[in-house]
Motif scaffolding. Structure first.
Motif, PDB file in Angstrom:
ATOM      1  N   ARG A 146      26.582   2.991 -21.802  1.00  0.00           N
ATOM      2  CA  ARG A 146      25.705   4.128 -21.496  1.00  0.00           C
ATOM      3  C   ARG A 146      25.389   4.213 -20.007  1.00  0.00           C
ATOM      4  O   ARG A 146      25.440   5.292 -19.412  1.00  0.00           O
ATOM      5  CB  ARG A 146      24.397   4.020 -22.298  1.00  0.00           C
ATOM      6  CG  ARG A 146      23.382   5.127 -21.989  1.00  0.00           C
ATOM      7  CD  ARG A 146      22.129   4.965 -22.834  1.00  0.00           C
ATOM      8  NE  ARG A 146      21.537   3.651 -22.688  1.00  0.00           N
ATOM      9  CZ  ARG A 146      20.728   3.282 -21.699  1.00  0.00           C
ATOM     10  NH1 ARG A 146      20.411   4.161 -20.748  1.00  0.00           N
ATOM     11  NH2 ARG A 146      20.219   2.068 -21.657  1.00  0.00           N
ATOM     12  N   LYS A 147      25.069   3.100 -19.395  1.00  0.00           N
ATOM     13  CA  LYS A 147      24.718   3.124 -17.970  1.00  0.00           C
ATOM     14  C   LYS A 147      25.889   3.592 -17.117  1.00  0.00           C
ATOM     15  O   LYS A 147      25.703   4.329 -16.137  1.00  0.00           O
ATOM     16  CB  LYS A 147      24.229   1.739 -17.527  1.00  0.00           C
ATOM     17  CG  LYS A 147      22.881   1.350 -18.116  1.00  0.00           C
ATOM     18  CD  LYS A 147      22.413   0.012 -17.574  1.00  0.00           C
ATOM     19  CE  LYS A 147      21.039  -0.347 -18.142  1.00  0.00           C
ATOM     20  NZ  LYS A 147      20.547  -1.653 -17.630  1.00  0.00           N
ATOM     21  N   ALA A 148      27.092   3.184 -17.480  1.00  0.00           N
ATOM     22  CA  ALA A 148      28.277   3.595 -16.727  1.00  0.00           C
ATOM     23  C   ALA A 148      28.506   5.096 -16.873  1.00  0.00           C
ATOM     24  O   ALA A 148      28.838   5.784 -15.900  1.00  0.00           O
ATOM     25  CB  ALA A 148      29.495   2.822 -17.212  1.00  0.00           C
ATOM     26  N   VAL A 149      28.314   5.606 -18.082  1.00  0.00           N
ATOM     27  CA  VAL A 149      28.499   7.041 -18.324  1.00  0.00           C
ATOM     28  C   VAL A 149      27.434   7.848 -17.586  1.00  0.00           C
ATOM     29  O   VAL A 149      27.733   8.868 -16.956  1.00  0.00           O
ATOM     30  CB  VAL A 149      28.467   7.345 -19.831  1.00  0.00           C
ATOM     31  CG1 VAL A 149      28.545   8.854 -20.076  1.00  0.00           C
ATOM     32  CG2 VAL A 149      29.603   6.631 -20.548  1.00  0.00           C
ATOM     33  N   LEU A 163      31.760  18.290 -21.627  1.00  0.00           N
ATOM     34  CA  LEU A 163      30.923  17.751 -22.692  1.00  0.00           C
ATOM     35  C   LEU A 163      30.706  16.251 -22.460  1.00  0.00           C
ATOM     36  O   LEU A 163      31.399  15.626 -21.657  1.00  0.00           O
ATOM     37  CB  LEU A 163      31.594  17.973 -24.049  1.00  0.00           C
ATOM     38  CG  LEU A 163      31.779  19.430 -24.483  1.00  0.00           C
ATOM     39  CD1 LEU A 163      32.722  19.496 -25.673  1.00  0.00           C
ATOM     40  CD2 LEU A 163      30.437  20.071 -24.814  1.00  0.00           C
ATOM     41  N   ILE A 164      29.771  15.678 -23.206  1.00  0.00           N
ATOM     42  CA  ILE A 164      29.450  14.262 -23.041  1.00  0.00           C
ATOM     43  C   ILE A 164      30.672  13.383 -23.308  1.00  0.00           C
ATOM     44  O   ILE A 164      30.898  12.387 -22.611  1.00  0.00           O
ATOM     45  CB  ILE A 164      28.265  13.838 -23.942  1.00  0.00           C
ATOM     46  CG1 ILE A 164      27.851  12.395 -23.655  1.00  0.00           C
ATOM     47  CG2 ILE A 164      28.581  14.051 -25.411  1.00  0.00           C
ATOM     48  CD1 ILE A 164      27.340  12.147 -22.265  1.00  0.00           C
ATOM     49  N   ASP A 165      31.506  13.734 -24.289  1.00  0.00           N
ATOM     50  CA  ASP A 165      32.679  12.913 -24.589  1.00  0.00           C
ATOM     51  C   ASP A 165      33.659  12.878 -23.421  1.00  0.00           C
ATOM     52  O   ASP A 165      34.362  11.876 -23.213  1.00  0.00           O
ATOM     53  CB  ASP A 165      33.382  13.432 -25.841  1.00  0.00           C
ATOM     54  CG  ASP A 165      32.605  13.128 -27.108  1.00  0.00           C
ATOM     55  OD1 ASP A 165      31.752  12.225 -27.066  1.00  0.00           O
ATOM     56  OD2 ASP A 165      32.843  13.783 -28.136  1.00  0.00           O
ATOM     57  N   GLN A 166      33.716  13.956 -22.642  1.00  0.00           N
ATOM     58  CA  GLN A 166      34.595  13.970 -21.470  1.00  0.00           C
ATOM     59  C   GLN A 166      34.054  13.085 -20.357  1.00  0.00           C
ATOM     60  O   GLN A 166      34.829  12.443 -19.635  1.00  0.00           O
ATOM     61  CB  GLN A 166      34.793  15.411 -20.996  1.00  0.00           C
ATOM     62  CG  GLN A 166      35.596  16.257 -21.976  1.00  0.00           C
ATOM     63  CD  GLN A 166      35.596  17.721 -21.627  1.00  0.00           C
ATOM     64  OE1 GLN A 166      34.554  18.387 -21.670  1.00  0.00           O
ATOM     65  NE2 GLN A 166      36.761  18.246 -21.270  1.00  0.00           N
ATOM     66  N   PHE A 167      32.734  13.027 -20.218  1.00  0.00           N
ATOM     67  CA  PHE A 167      32.152  12.096 -19.237  1.00  0.00           C
ATOM     68  C   PHE A 167      32.391  10.647 -19.665  1.00  0.00           C
ATOM     69  O   PHE A 167      32.599   9.775 -18.818  1.00  0.00           O
ATOM     70  CB  PHE A 167      30.660  12.384 -19.063  1.00  0.00           C
ATOM     71  CG  PHE A 167      30.372  13.470 -18.076  1.00  0.00           C
ATOM     72  CD1 PHE A 167      30.371  13.207 -16.725  1.00  0.00           C
ATOM     73  CD2 PHE A 167      30.126  14.763 -18.503  1.00  0.00           C
ATOM     74  CE1 PHE A 167      30.123  14.208 -15.785  1.00  0.00           C
ATOM     75  CE2 PHE A 167      29.871  15.779 -17.582  1.00  0.00           C
ATOM     76  CZ  PHE A 167      29.882  15.502 -16.224  1.00  0.00           C
ATOM     77  N   ILE A 168      32.372  10.417 -20.958  1.00  0.00           N
ATOM     78  CA  ILE A 168      32.683   9.070 -21.459  1.00  0.00           C
ATOM     79  C   ILE A 168      34.118   8.704 -21.097  1.00  0.00           C
ATOM     80  O   ILE A 168      34.400   7.584 -20.639  1.00  0.00           O
ATOM     81  CB  ILE A 168      32.466   8.997 -22.984  1.00  0.00           C
ATOM     82  CG1 ILE A 168      30.970   9.120 -23.314  1.00  0.00           C
ATOM     83  CG2 ILE A 168      33.028   7.694 -23.555  1.00  0.00           C
ATOM     84  CD1 ILE A 168      30.670   9.250 -24.783  1.00  0.00           C
ATOM     85  N   SER A 169      35.021   9.639 -21.263  1.00  0.00           N
ATOM     86  CA  SER A 169      36.421   9.392 -20.918  1.00  0.00           C
ATOM     87  C   SER A 169      36.599   9.068 -19.440  1.00  0.00           C
ATOM     88  O   SER A 169      37.383   8.188 -19.064  1.00  0.00           O
ATOM     89  CB  SER A 169      37.275  10.612 -21.285  1.00  0.00           C
ATOM     90  OG  SER A 169      37.258  10.842 -22.679  1.00  0.00           O
ATOM     91  N   ILE A 170      35.829   9.763 -18.584  1.00  0.00           N
ATOM     92  CA  ILE A 170      35.917   9.500 -17.145  1.00  0.00           C
ATOM     93  C   ILE A 170      35.425   8.088 -16.840  1.00  0.00           C
ATOM     94  O   ILE A 170      36.071   7.344 -16.081  1.00  0.00           O
ATOM     95  CB  ILE A 170      35.091  10.534 -16.363  1.00  0.00           C
ATOM     96  CG1 ILE A 170      35.699  11.934 -16.525  1.00  0.00           C
ATOM     97  CG2 ILE A 170      35.033  10.163 -14.877  1.00  0.00           C
ATOM     98  CD1 ILE A 170      34.819  13.054 -15.990  1.00  0.00           C
ATOM     99  N   ALA A 171      34.285   7.717 -17.403  1.00  0.00           N
ATOM    100  CA  ALA A 171      33.730   6.383 -17.146  1.00  0.00           C
ATOM    101  C   ALA A 171      34.695   5.294 -17.604  1.00  0.00           C
ATOM    102  O   ALA A 171      34.869   4.264 -16.935  1.00  0.00           O
ATOM    103  CB  ALA A 171      32.382   6.238 -17.862  1.00  0.00           C
ATOM    104  N   GLU A 172      35.344   5.507 -18.739  1.00  0.00           N
ATOM    105  CA  GLU A 172      36.237   4.493 -19.284  1.00  0.00           C
ATOM    106  C   GLU A 172      37.586   4.448 -18.567  1.00  0.00           C
ATOM    107  O   GLU A 172      38.330   3.475 -18.688  1.00  0.00           O
ATOM    108  CB  GLU A 172      36.441   4.738 -20.780  1.00  0.00           C
ATOM    109  CG  GLU A 172      35.154   4.484 -21.591  1.00  0.00           C
ATOM    110  CD  GLU A 172      35.338   4.682 -23.077  1.00  0.00           C
ATOM    111  OE1 GLU A 172      36.257   5.450 -23.456  1.00  0.00           O
ATOM    112  OE2 GLU A 172      34.572   4.082 -23.854  1.00  0.00           O
ATOM    113  N   ALA A 173      37.896   5.526 -17.823  1.00  0.00           N
ATOM    114  CA  ALA A 173      39.168   5.569 -17.098  1.00  0.00           C
ATOM    115  C   ALA A 173      39.094   4.919 -15.734  1.00  0.00           C
ATOM    116  O   ALA A 173      40.131   4.763 -15.048  1.00  0.00           O
ATOM    117  CB  ALA A 173      39.627   7.026 -16.948  1.00  0.00           C
ATOM    118  N   LYS A 174      37.894   4.535 -15.309  1.00  0.00           N
ATOM    119  CA  LYS A 174      37.748   3.958 -13.957  1.00  0.00           C
ATOM    120  C   LYS A 174      38.391   2.576 -13.887  1.00  0.00           C
ATOM    121  O   LYS A 174      38.222   1.767 -14.795  1.00  0.00           O
ATOM    122  CB  LYS A 174      36.273   3.864 -13.578  1.00  0.00           C
ATOM    123  CG  LYS A 174      36.057   3.436 -12.129  1.00  0.00           C
ATOM    124  CD  LYS A 174      34.585   3.468 -11.773  1.00  0.00           C
ATOM    125  CE  LYS A 174      34.382   3.120 -10.297  1.00  0.00           C
ATOM    126  NZ  LYS A 174      32.952   3.103  -9.913  1.00  0.00           N
TER     127      LYS A 174
END
Length: 271
Positions: free
Chosen positions: A209-212, A260-271
């Motif tokens: 959550r903090k990363a997102v 959307l929130i799921d796309q921000f999650i994808s960005i955080a996980e792609a780092k």
């Protein structure tokens, strides 16, 4: 239920002068209390946490729907009065009182299932997000906040109100506007309009959550810029941001308000 006359008399007896610092605007209209309680969708089994009960108007309304209410109050004078008000106007019922700063709360006497509150407007979003993060047993809630904030919390992608509060709220579940509240139902009357937001906490996520949230903050720190530019500091450079966005399947030319929130999650996980 407390009306305008009772609230002013009680405040006078206690020598209480509502302060802007603590966001103290007391609801003096019983009909508004009934609206709030009805819109919260409570059931008798709910354990309700109320933040900032003040003189107890909403608390009394909540006790008509559920037997279990936890009240978090920072003002010692108001906290001392609340049990007396409950015993006078709702004999036989009790409230579990926690005297603390709501932003610092880490535990409660019971696991809450619902949050219902007239939140202090100066800290409404931080308090709401803090409780959602700290108490995963919360499944729903209804909060009264400044109208502008309410629209941000419930906004959809692509709208002018959509931003960091909207996305952080959607991390936990859907939120929607539940009605407007006039200024004349408060004492003292605020100089802003108010509104109700109903939310559900029904999404379990495995992402950090903090990363997102860090990605969200970066994207809206420079709202009008493309994600390639707005995420450059977070990623290390514009080119690094572009690489991360491409890995996440996001067009680098997009802006944060389009995602959307799921796309921000994808960005955080792609780092």
């Amino acid at each position: 239920m407390l009306g305008a006359k009772e609230i002013r008399q009680l405040a006078g007896t206690l020598e209480i002068k509502p302060t802007k610092k603590l966001g103290q605007n007391f609801v003096i209209d019983p009909n508004t209390i009934n609206r709030i309680v009805a819109a919260a969708g409570l059931v008798p089994e709910d354990v309700v946490v109320e933040i900032g009960p003040g003189l107890g108007s909403l608390t009394l309304g909540l006790l008509e729907k559920t037997e279990s209410v936890i009240a978090v109050e920072i003002d010692p004078k108001l906290a001392k009065q609340l049990p007396l008000t409950i015993s006078l106007h709702a004999p036989g019922k009790t409230v579990e009182l926690v005297i603390a700063d709501a932003l610092q709360i880490r535990e409660l006497p019971k696991a809450p299932t619902a949050l219902v509150a007239n939140l202090p407007y100066n800290i409404s979003v931080p308090v709401l997000l803090h409780f959602l993060a700290t108490f995963p047993t919360l499944k729903k809630g209804l909060v009264m906040v400044q109208a502008e904030v309410a629209h941000r919390l419930a906004a959809s992608p692509g709208t002018k109100d959509y931003g960091s509060p909207s996305l952080k709220m959607s991390w936990y579940g859907p939120a929607r506007l539940a009605g407007n509240i006039g200024r004349n139902v408060f004492w003292p009357a605020p100089n802003v309009d108010s509104a109700l937001v109903y939310f559900q906490h029904n999404v379990t996520r495995t992402a950090n959550r903090k990363a997102v949230f860090a990605v969200i903050d970066a994207a809206f720190g420079q709202r009008r810029k493309t994600l390639r530019q707005s995420l450059s500091s977070w990623a290390g450079s514009p080119s690094a941001a572009e690489e991360i966005l491409i890995r996440a399947g996001i067009d680098p030319k997009f802006r944060g308000e389009q995602l959307l929130i799921d796309q921000f999650i994808s960005i955080a996980e792609a780092k």
